[in-house]
Write a protein that holds these residues in place. Sequence first.
Motif, PDB file in Angstrom:
ATOM      1  N   GLN A 147       0.868  -1.175   0.000  1.00 41.33           N
ATOM      2  CA  GLN A 147       0.000   0.000   0.000  1.00 41.33           C
ATOM      3  C   GLN A 147       0.906   1.226   0.000  1.00 41.33           C
ATOM      4  OE1 GLN A 147      -4.024  -0.539   2.349  1.00 41.33           O
ATOM      5  NE2 GLN A 147      -2.310  -0.818   3.723  1.00 41.33           N
ATOM      6  N   PHE A 148       0.587   2.236  -0.822  1.00 35.05           N
ATOM      7  CA  PHE A 148       1.490   3.383  -0.912  1.00 35.05           C
ATOM      8  C   PHE A 148       0.716   4.676  -1.086  1.00 35.05           C
ATOM      9  CE2 PHE A 148       0.675   2.232  -5.309  1.00 35.05           C
ATOM     10  CZ  PHE A 148       0.567   3.462  -5.952  1.00 35.05           C
ATOM     11  N   SER A 149       1.406   5.763  -0.799  1.00 35.09           N
ATOM     12  CA  SER A 149       0.877   7.093  -1.102  1.00 35.09           C
ATOM     13  C   SER A 149       2.060   8.018  -1.368  1.00 35.09           C
ATOM     14  CB  SER A 149       0.038   7.640   0.055  1.00 35.09           C
ATOM     15  OG  SER A 149      -0.559   8.877  -0.307  1.00 35.09           O
ATOM     16  N   LYS A 166       4.733  12.090  -9.849  1.00 35.03           N
ATOM     17  CA  LYS A 166       3.771  11.410 -10.727  1.00 35.03           C
ATOM     18  C   LYS A 166       4.368  10.105 -11.253  1.00 35.03           C
ATOM     19  CE  LYS A 166       1.636  15.773 -12.204  1.00 35.03           C
ATOM     20  NZ  LYS A 166       1.527  16.778 -13.295  1.00 35.03           N
ATOM     21  N   GLN A 167       5.667  10.134 -11.594  1.00 30.10           N
ATOM     22  CA  GLN A 167       6.322   8.932 -12.113  1.00 30.10           C
ATOM     23  C   GLN A 167       6.375   7.829 -11.054  1.00 30.10           C
ATOM     24  OE1 GLN A 167      10.044  10.622 -13.392  1.00 30.10           O
ATOM     25  NE2 GLN A 167       9.309  11.053 -15.470  1.00 30.10           N
ATOM     26  N   PHE A 168       6.717   8.193  -9.818  1.00 29.45           N
ATOM     27  CA  PHE A 168       6.742   7.193  -8.740  1.00 29.45           C
ATOM     28  C   PHE A 168       5.344   6.625  -8.508  1.00 29.45           C
ATOM     29  CE2 PHE A 168      10.849   9.014  -7.055  1.00 29.45           C
ATOM     30  CZ  PHE A 168      11.564   7.829  -7.134  1.00 29.45           C
ATOM     31  N   ASP A 169       4.347   7.482  -8.509  1.00 33.22           N
ATOM     32  CA  ASP A 169       2.967   7.059  -8.263  1.00 33.22           C
ATOM     33  C   ASP A 169       2.518   6.054  -9.333  1.00 33.22           C
ATOM     34  OD1 ASP A 169       0.467   7.453  -6.734  1.00 33.22           O
ATOM     35  OD2 ASP A 169      -0.291   8.331  -8.591  1.00 33.22           O
ATOM     36  N   ASP A 170       2.781   6.375 -10.588  1.00 30.49           N
ATOM     37  CA  ASP A 170       2.395   5.471 -11.686  1.00 30.49           C
ATOM     38  C   ASP A 170       3.170   4.164 -11.629  1.00 30.49           C
ATOM     39  OD1 ASP A 170       0.641   7.387 -12.642  1.00 30.49           O
ATOM     40  OD2 ASP A 170       2.029   8.162 -14.163  1.00 30.49           O
ATOM     41  N   LEU A 180      -2.810   3.621  -0.861  1.00 35.09           N
ATOM     42  CA  LEU A 180      -3.358   3.799   0.485  1.00 35.09           C
ATOM     43  C   LEU A 180      -4.172   5.087   0.537  1.00 35.09           C
ATOM     44  CD1 LEU A 180      -3.295   3.030   3.580  1.00 35.09           C
ATOM     45  CD2 LEU A 180      -1.265   4.480   3.725  1.00 35.09           C
ATOM     46  N   TYR A 181      -3.665   6.114  -0.175  1.00 34.60           N
ATOM     47  CA  TYR A 181      -4.322   7.421  -0.245  1.00 34.60           C
ATOM     48  C   TYR A 181      -3.846   8.085  -1.537  1.00 34.60           C
ATOM     49  CZ  TYR A 181      -6.297  11.821   1.447  1.00 34.60           C
ATOM     50  OH  TYR A 181      -7.059  12.957   1.588  1.00 34.60           O
ATOM     51  N   PRO A 182      -4.710   8.863  -2.213  1.00 37.61           N
ATOM     52  CA  PRO A 182      -4.319   9.449  -3.504  1.00 37.61           C
ATOM     53  C   PRO A 182      -3.120  10.382  -3.396  1.00 37.61           C
ATOM     54  CG  PRO A 182      -6.696   9.638  -3.163  1.00 37.61           C
ATOM     55  CD  PRO A 182      -6.110   9.167  -1.867  1.00 37.61           C
ATOM     56  N   ARG A 183      -2.372  10.482  -4.494  1.00 37.05           N
ATOM     57  CA  ARG A 183      -1.223  11.388  -4.567  1.00 37.05           C
ATOM     58  C   ARG A 183      -1.667  12.837  -4.425  1.00 37.05           C
ATOM     59  NH1 ARG A 183      -0.152  11.125  -9.758  1.00 37.05           N
ATOM     60  NH2 ARG A 183      -0.763  13.281 -10.229  1.00 37.05           N
TER      61      ARG A 183
END
Length: 602
Positions: A147-149, A166-170, A180-183
């Motif tokens: 799970q990440f944010s 954005k790159q890490f999130d994608d 876990l929670y939106p960027r």
Amino acid sequence: MQLQVLNSPFSQEQAELLNRILPTLTDQQKLWLSGYLAASQFSGAQAAAPAASQNAGQAVSKDVTIIYGSQSGNSKGLANKAAKTLEGNGYLVTLSSMSDYKPNNLKKVQNLLIVVSTHGEGDPPDNAMTFHEFLHSKRAPKLEGLQFSVLALGDSSYEFFCQTGKQFDDRLEELGGTRLYPRFDCDVDFDEPAAEWLEGVLSSLKDAQGAGAAEAAAAASTLQTIESEYSRTNPFKAEVLDNINLNGRGSNKETHHLELSLEGSGLTFEPGDSLGVYPENDPALVEQLLNELKWSKEDQVTVKQGDVRTLQEALQSYYEITTLTKPLLEKIAPLSTNEGLKELVAQGNGEKLKEYINGRDILDLVRDFGPWGDSAQEFVSILRKIPVRLYSIASSLAANPDEVHLTIGAVRYEANGRERKGVASTYVAERLEPGDHVSVFVQQNENFKLPKNPETPIIMVGPGTGVAPFRSFIQEREETGAEGKSWLFFGDQHFVTDFLYQTEMQKWLKNGALTKLDVAFSRDTEEKVYVQHRMLEQSKELYKWLEEGAVVYICGDEKHMAHDVHNTFIKIIAKEGGLSREKAEEYLAEMQQQKRYQRDVY
């Protein structure tokens, strides 16, 4: 007193470990440990009920890993706050910079928070490059259980706003992780959105534990209590002690040496840290803008909750009026009846919009497309807060107690038929005098620090105002009696008018605080000579210093100087080490990993 296995719940191995460590603890450490154990027992009891209800007996982990990528220190500061807040709520936190984190450990992580800034034109910060490269490579592990944010920091005046986040999130999603929670994408005024993100993360974690959002919000509010007395959100009003133009008569430049008093602030810093300065807009520009608007300069506007100012005061000291961004124009267009503006931001007009934004400000926008909004309040509500300016500190606290010095070059240029001025640099150059006060805070920069061993050689490359942190380095090493060799490469336009801190440099050479000095004055010769040319002339000696373990520091313009100096080091390593370019790049990358190649570039 020795712990015995027979009358304790511990194994032989645990008892031996405890008997070794307990006698070494101070009273304060023992007190802290007892409180920590009590708190963890309490939080464990609270979590027991919800954990028991998990499907198939799955336990929700209270371990959270926070990894940050930071160039100037903002991401590190926010990551530290997040860690303290989570620890205060019973979570076990692992906090690490991306340069120190082993990426393969991600396979063991259940809860991951990433705090990262975007540097330059969409690049990762220096201390995030290796981690970023690994995660986007084929060697990156599958992360189905993660799970990440992501908290992304950036500046909307740049085209690739928050690109690294954005790159890490994608990529984390591609590898199988779930959010876990939106960027959250934060602009330069990031304190409030960052606090909102942390509240949301904590709420999501607590939801998994069975706690409510209200409890999470209350817990996240402890973020405010962690702040030191003077900080980014509560700056210190520093008195101006001196403000000197370092350039000689006839120079094309105007570089100011600013001395500020920190007396009574409790603020401390180390060489390599930066000072945040809150500037004000040029009063003449504000007056011109007010003349174009349809509202009175005395109209009241609320800039934030509980802070009401006149329109003139708000434009003078709170809102950014010198920079246009794509997001700004996209927000304005729906409030305007001007068809030309609507066409400018329309789909497919990206290049035209980019061309218009370049070199223009709010005054241009109002003149070209008329005021927008039905009131002064609606007009200013679209604007963003004046960004704080970070300047490399140019003094050692050990050598100048209760003071901080800065080296600031005034920015002035012509664009689109008008003279333009740098907000902070001309605030310093034109309007700050001894006795005035300016709002400041200290920004730590762990990515730009003197070596812990005072005998380690250092190589410093800092043309123009890039010399600022090296003045602090040399002052510090002079004050502490460090014996390591030091070599400075300095450059500017003209020897006679632009040799910043010349007298001090000569003194340091004489007393040994500075071992070697090479200078380049580009406009004094028919063919321009820059610091990288001087480096090539000293190729053998430079490589020898690198092989002896010297730490390299580069400060200044990223687009041109830092890029050229980087390539010059690769050429020197390849030539003197008998290596291919690829191997020379690996050599430099290894130095960076060892924190022997550090940059403070802008």
